[in-house]
Design an enzyme around this catalytic site. Structure first.
Site, PDB file in Angstrom:
ATOM      1  N   GLU A   1       6.350 -14.481 -15.779  1.00 58.84           N
ATOM      2  CA  GLU A   1       6.590 -15.765 -15.125  1.00 58.84           C
ATOM      3  C   GLU A   1       5.279 -16.530 -15.004  1.00 58.84           C
ATOM      4  OE1 GLU A   1      10.465 -15.027 -12.271  1.00 58.84           O
ATOM      5  OE2 GLU A   1       8.480 -14.916 -11.352  1.00 58.84           O
ATOM      6  N   CYS A   2       5.303 -17.791 -15.417  1.00 59.17           N
ATOM      7  CA  CYS A   2       4.154 -18.694 -15.287  1.00 59.17           C
ATOM      8  C   CYS A   2       2.905 -18.075 -15.910  1.00 59.17           C
ATOM      9  CB  CYS A   2       3.949 -19.079 -13.823  1.00 59.17           C
ATOM     10  SG  CYS A   2       3.046 -20.634 -13.600  1.00 59.17           S
ATOM     11  N   GLY A   3       1.936 -17.630 -15.104  1.00 55.64           N
ATOM     12  CA  GLY A   3       0.743 -17.014 -15.666  1.00 55.64           C
ATOM     13  C   GLY A   3       1.059 -15.812 -16.527  1.00 55.64           C
TER      14      GLY A   3
ATOM     15  N   SER B   1       8.937 -17.414 -18.948  1.00 57.75           N
ATOM     16  CA  SER B   1       8.956 -18.867 -18.800  1.00 57.75           C
ATOM     17  C   SER B   1       7.986 -19.245 -17.692  1.00 57.75           C
ATOM     18  CB  SER B   1      10.365 -19.374 -18.459  1.00 57.75           C
ATOM     19  OG  SER B   1      10.646 -19.189 -17.083  1.00 57.75           O
TER      20      SER B   1
END
EC number: 6.3.5.9
Length: 436
Positions: A326-328, A424
């Site tokens: 997720e993200c990073g 994502s």
């Protein structure tokens, strides 16, 4: 369990410092605490934990079902906590569309009295109009005390107290202006608690200030007022990513929600932690790997130079182990990451994307997700997106989610999935349907 919420008319009013000081002061008095952060913020909860010695849960009235929020509050009671201390987000009535999901909504849902922290640096008698307006705006949200912050002098304090006296809202204390009680910040908010070298000294100083300037007995009277929590400990939770989940946890991967781990454990999953920055590998028997968000852009060189971590994740993916970022974590699963200086660092190369922190653009808001496969979640989800990094190159691959914003506007498809690897920029919080 009794409790109260620290809220404010707007961001930057000082509610985080007040919350931290009160948490530490109450801990010193022997109270068993349950710290809570309203909304999706990852950074403040780590400060809450440092101040209280207890894990802080995010309770998000926009992204979480009321049943989940009630269940989590019941879980805190089961753990032995006696006082729930919630810190609001933004202004008390600020939320997503039409204010939905605000701190006020959380206070109403959990029947928490609100203590309003007001920045008084540039006002005197006008504070009465502000506090009166906030106290009358919603009759189902009770403002039962005010803390005056950044007060300039005894005369200034007297003027403020005089203006508020006719309203009947108790003034619990007046905090003097003190630049030493400010926390350092960076692009996603406060510097992480683990990176604050003087944090323990700061917390002790903040607690001393609260003890000296706030009527703690009056505050206790507020949180001891009669109330009742719903008990819904068996509410459905998000399915775990696997039976044995290895979670990356260090300064590069610090943004994870405690309620997810608590829910996964309740559904029988085992959770272990490893540090990519220390070049650690996930446990060999893990059947799922979770790379949460954080600050990989600040540690890209170390991640690129961590051979044990890189090899272990690649080998696990080749065996079909679920790897979700997720993200990073999504950025680290990609091919390269460009840091703020324009230097490109090789990442894991398991997803066909290249990201850049040099080419920055703010992406912020609640998201409604429709999963498109590749994860154990087959129901609509609620999530939050907050990052500055951009995707600069992306090859064709299956998408992970169909995305709408909080108003329902279609934002297209997002995320990637290749084999057992997916990710994502969305931070998943809860599901929005009835099926688990």
């Amino acid at each position: 369990m009794k409790g109260f919420m620290i809220a404010a008319p707007a961001s930057g009013s000082g509610k985080t410092t007040v919350t931290l000081g009160l948490l530490r002061a109450l801990k010193r008095r022997g109270e068993v605490l349950a710290p809570v952060k309203a909304g999706p913020d990852y950074i403040d909860p780590a400060y809450h934990r440092a101040a209280s010695g207890v894990d802080c849960f995010n309770l998000d009235p926009w992204a979480m079902r009321p049943e989940l929020i009630s269940a989590l509050s019941s879980r805190m009671t089961e753990s032995g906590a006696r006082v729930l201390v919630a810190e609001g987000m933004m202004g008390l009535f600020d939320g997503a569309i039409d204010g939905k999901g605000s701190s006020a909504d959380l206070a109403r849902l959990l029947d928490l009295p609100v203590v309003l922290v007001v920045d008084c640096a540039r006002q005197s008698h006008s504070i009465a109009a502000l506090v009166w307006g906030f106290s009358q705006f919603r009759k189902d949200v009770l403002i039962e005390g005010v803390i005056l912050n950044r007060v300039g002098s005894p005369r200034h304090e007297a003027m403020l107290r005089g203006a508020l006296a006719p309203l009947g809202v108790p003034v619990l204390g007046a905090l003097p202006r003190d630049p030493a009680l400010s926390l350092p910040e960076r692009h996603l908010g406060l510097v992480q608690a683990d990176e604050h070298a003087g944090l323990e000294s700061f917390l002790e100083q903040a607690a001393d200030v609260m003890e000296a300037h706030i009527d703690m007995d009056a505050l206790q009277t507020i949180w001891l007022r009669p109330k009742r929590y719903d008990a819904m400990a068996n509410v459905a939770r998000l399915k775990p990513l696997g039976n044995r989940i290895a979670v990356a946890r260090d300064d590069a991967f610090a943004f994870a929600y405690m309620h997810l781990f608590e829910g996964w454990r309740r559904r029988g999953a085992e959770i272990s932690f490893f540090s990519p920055l220390a070049d650690e590998a996930p446990k060999a028997d893990a059947d799922a790997i979770y790379l949460p968000g954080g600050y990989p852009e600040l540690h890209a060189q170390r991640l690129a130079g961590a051979p044990r971590f890189r090899t272990a994740i690649g080998d696990a993916a080749a065996r079909g182990v679920t790897a979700y970022g997720e993200c990073g974590g999504y950025m680290v699963l990609g091919k390269t990451l460009e840091d703020a200086a324009g230097v490109h660092h090789p990442m894991l190369g398991l997803l066909p994307l290249e990201t850049s922190f040099a080419r920055r653009k703010l992406h912020l808001g609640y998201r409604l997700l429709e999963p498109l496969g590749g994860l154990p979640w087959d129901m609509p989800l609620k999530a939050h997106e907050f990052h500055y990094a951009s995707i600069v190159r992306e090859e064709k691959a299956d998408r992970l989610f169909r995305v709408r914003d909080a108003s329902g506007e279609n934002l297209g498809e997002a995320g990637l999935r290749v084999g057992s690897v997916s990710g994502s920029f969305m931070h998943v919080i809860d599901f929005s349907g009835e099926a688990a």
